[in-house]
Design an enzyme around this catalytic site. Structure first.
Site, PDB file in Angstrom:
ATOM      1  N   HIS A  55     -28.797  55.904  28.294  1.00  0.00           N
ATOM      2  CA  HIS A  55     -29.221  57.305  28.104  1.00  0.00           C
ATOM      3  C   HIS A  55     -29.881  57.447  26.746  1.00  0.00           C
ATOM      4  O   HIS A  55     -29.829  56.545  25.915  1.00  0.00           O
ATOM      5  CB  HIS A  55     -28.056  58.279  28.283  1.00  0.00           C
ATOM      6  CG  HIS A  55     -26.990  58.223  27.218  1.00  0.00           C
ATOM      7  ND1 HIS A  55     -26.169  57.131  27.037  1.00  0.00           N
ATOM      8  CD2 HIS A  55     -26.614  59.130  26.278  1.00  0.00           C
ATOM      9  CE1 HIS A  55     -25.330  57.379  26.042  1.00  0.00           C
ATOM     10  NE2 HIS A  55     -25.577  58.581  25.557  1.00  0.00           N
ATOM     11  N   HIS A  57     -29.559  59.165  23.935  1.00  0.00           N
ATOM     12  CA  HIS A  57     -28.998  59.491  22.612  1.00  0.00           C
ATOM     13  C   HIS A  57     -29.288  58.393  21.582  1.00  0.00           C
ATOM     14  O   HIS A  57     -29.242  57.202  21.899  1.00  0.00           O
ATOM     15  CB  HIS A  57     -27.494  59.732  22.716  1.00  0.00           C
ATOM     16  CG  HIS A  57     -27.167  61.080  23.313  1.00  0.00           C
ATOM     17  ND1 HIS A  57     -25.950  61.366  23.871  1.00  0.00           N
ATOM     18  CD2 HIS A  57     -27.920  62.209  23.425  1.00  0.00           C
ATOM     19  CE1 HIS A  57     -25.952  62.622  24.314  1.00  0.00           C
ATOM     20  NE2 HIS A  57     -27.147  63.151  24.054  1.00  0.00           N
ATOM     21  N   ASP A  59     -27.701  57.125  19.121  1.00  0.00           N
ATOM     22  CA  ASP A  59     -26.711  56.077  18.823  1.00  0.00           C
ATOM     23  C   ASP A  59     -26.718  54.977  19.893  1.00  0.00           C
ATOM     24  O   ASP A  59     -26.014  53.973  19.752  1.00  0.00           O
ATOM     25  CB  ASP A  59     -25.300  56.659  18.629  1.00  0.00           C
ATOM     26  CG  ASP A  59     -24.757  57.366  19.861  1.00  0.00           C
ATOM     27  OD1 ASP A  59     -25.484  58.199  20.452  1.00  0.00           O
ATOM     28  OD2 ASP A  59     -23.604  57.087  20.237  1.00  0.00           O
ATOM     29  N   HIS A  60     -27.538  55.145  20.946  1.00  0.00           N
ATOM     30  CA  HIS A  60     -27.678  54.119  21.985  1.00  0.00           C
ATOM     31  C   HIS A  60     -29.088  53.525  22.028  1.00  0.00           C
ATOM     32  O   HIS A  60     -29.325  52.545  22.726  1.00  0.00           O
ATOM     33  CB  HIS A  60     -27.321  54.698  23.354  1.00  0.00           C
ATOM     34  CG  HIS A  60     -25.906  55.197  23.412  1.00  0.00           C
ATOM     35  ND1 HIS A  60     -24.914  54.550  24.105  1.00  0.00           N
ATOM     36  CD2 HIS A  60     -25.315  56.266  22.821  1.00  0.00           C
ATOM     37  CE1 HIS A  60     -23.776  55.204  23.944  1.00  0.00           C
ATOM     38  NE2 HIS A  60     -23.984  56.253  23.176  1.00  0.00           N
ATOM     39  N   HIS A 113     -23.269  63.811  31.039  1.00  0.00           N
ATOM     40  CA  HIS A 113     -23.338  63.693  29.573  1.00  0.00           C
ATOM     41  C   HIS A 113     -24.761  64.006  29.124  1.00  0.00           C
ATOM     42  O   HIS A 113     -24.989  64.818  28.238  1.00  0.00           O
ATOM     43  CB  HIS A 113     -22.908  62.294  29.170  1.00  0.00           C
ATOM     44  CG  HIS A 113     -22.989  62.002  27.704  1.00  0.00           C
ATOM     45  ND1 HIS A 113     -22.163  62.579  26.770  1.00  0.00           N
ATOM     46  CD2 HIS A 113     -23.814  61.177  27.005  1.00  0.00           C
ATOM     47  CE1 HIS A 113     -22.473  62.128  25.565  1.00  0.00           C
ATOM     48  NE2 HIS A 113     -23.477  61.276  25.679  1.00  0.00           N
ATOM     49  N   ASP A 130     -22.069  56.576  28.030  1.00  0.00           N
ATOM     50  CA  ASP A 130     -21.172  57.670  27.643  1.00  0.00           C
ATOM     51  C   ASP A 130     -20.797  58.523  28.851  1.00  0.00           C
ATOM     52  O   ASP A 130     -20.498  59.708  28.718  1.00  0.00           O
ATOM     53  CB  ASP A 130     -21.832  58.564  26.578  1.00  0.00           C
ATOM     54  CG  ASP A 130     -21.930  57.880  25.222  1.00  0.00           C
ATOM     55  OD1 ASP A 130     -21.429  56.744  25.072  1.00  0.00           O
ATOM     56  OD2 ASP A 130     -22.510  58.489  24.305  1.00  0.00           O
ATOM     57  N   HIS A 168     -18.334  53.668  23.526  1.00  0.00           N
ATOM     58  CA  HIS A 168     -17.601  54.046  22.301  1.00  0.00           C
ATOM     59  C   HIS A 168     -16.145  53.602  22.356  1.00  0.00           C
ATOM     60  O   HIS A 168     -15.554  53.515  23.426  1.00  0.00           O
ATOM     61  CB  HIS A 168     -17.611  55.572  22.114  1.00  0.00           C
ATOM     62  CG  HIS A 168     -18.950  56.131  21.748  1.00  0.00           C
ATOM     63  ND1 HIS A 168     -19.350  56.286  20.440  1.00  0.00           N
ATOM     64  CD2 HIS A 168     -19.976  56.555  22.521  1.00  0.00           C
ATOM     65  CE1 HIS A 168     -20.575  56.803  20.423  1.00  0.00           C
ATOM     66  NE2 HIS A 168     -20.982  56.981  21.676  1.00  0.00           N
TER      67      HIS A 168
HETATM   68 FE    FE Z   1     -22.862  57.808  22.335  1.00  0.00          FE
HETATM   69 ZN    ZN Z   2     -24.312  59.816  24.232  1.00  0.00          ZN
END
Ligand code: FE
Ligand code: ZN
Length: 256
Positions: A55, A57, A59-60, A113, A130, A168
């Protein structure tokens, strides 16, 4: 034979590396940061063969462009999200082999999410991003409870021995919340103790097994009377359908 290795990133992210030691090749899942991926490749003498994204985001995905600059590899990612660098857009029911590794993956759409979140399913392994976490699930940033409930239902239908590689290390907080929901679930109490011990040793709690998610993850247990009763007590409402129990649990977790 594909081996799957965790690369910790940021405070609590896991970037996953799918490795073929014989061919000295690796594919990376959700590289939020390029540097720890480069370090892991260097340390094991591996060449990058593909980048896989669940996805959008940051942080990915934050390491994609830097990795691409050094390694011109295909980038597989969700067709319905905008992720810079994606060359192979994916949606359910797509299936493909990870280049170099010969690892067959199939794609599930798991919105909730984020609106276009995908999950990647191998034989015995799930990269859940996530969507599904060990002991919990992702927050509903872009989707509805109905969507996330349906998404988790797809993931929960995977075989019991499926390893869940999530994005995570949220397991302790998730299991502590789960214990509020189901204080009398002995499997959950045991799992919480095991997770606390693992974290004290500095070890990851993931991957988990789908069987453990079925036994202890409240978001997959919304059909059970004990979970429904707890959600009704918290919300002060009658919750007739599992999806309503799910929505209440998600709000409860968000506020706790
Ligand atoms: Fe994340
Ligand atoms: Zn995420």
């Amino acid at each position: 034979m594909t081996e799957i290795v965790a690369i910790p990133a940021f405070a609590d992210n896991y970037i996953w590396l799918a490795v073929d030691r014989n061919r000295r090749l690796a594919a990376v899942v959700d590289p939020g940061d390029a540097e720890p991926v480069e370090a892991a490749l260097r340390a094991s003498g591996l060449r990058l063969s593909a980048i896989l994204i669940t996805h959008h985001h940051h942080d990915h995905t934050g390491g994609v462009e830097e990795l691409l600059a050094a390694h011109p590899v295909p980038v597989y990612g969700p067709a319905d999200e905008s992720v810079p660098g994606v060359s192979q857009p994916l949606r359910e029911p797509d299936a493909f082999e990870v280049p170099g590794l010969g690892l067959p993956l199939r794609v599930l759409d798991v919105p909730g999410h984020t609106a276009g979140h995908i999950a990647l399913v191998a034989d015995g392994a799930l990269f859940s991003g996530d969507a599904l976490f060990a002991g919990g699930c992702g927050r509903l940033f872009e989707g509805t409870p109905e969507q996330m409930y349906a998404s988790l239902g797809k993931l929960a239908a995977l075989p019991e021995d499926t390893r869940v590689y999530c994005g995570h290390e949220y397991t302790l907080a998730n299991l502590r919340f789960a214990h509020q929901v189901e204080p009398d679930n002995p499997n959950l109490t045991q799992r919480l103790r095991r997770a606390e011990a693992a974290r004290q040793r500095g070890e990851p709690t993931v991957p988990s097994r789908m069987a453990d998610e079925h036994a202890t993850n409240p978001f997959l247990r919304t059909h059970l009377p004990a979970v429904r009763t707890a959600a009704e007590r918290w919300s002060g409402q009658t919750l007739d359908e599992p999806v309503a129990v799910f929505a209440a649990l998600r709000r409860w977790k968000d506020q706790s």
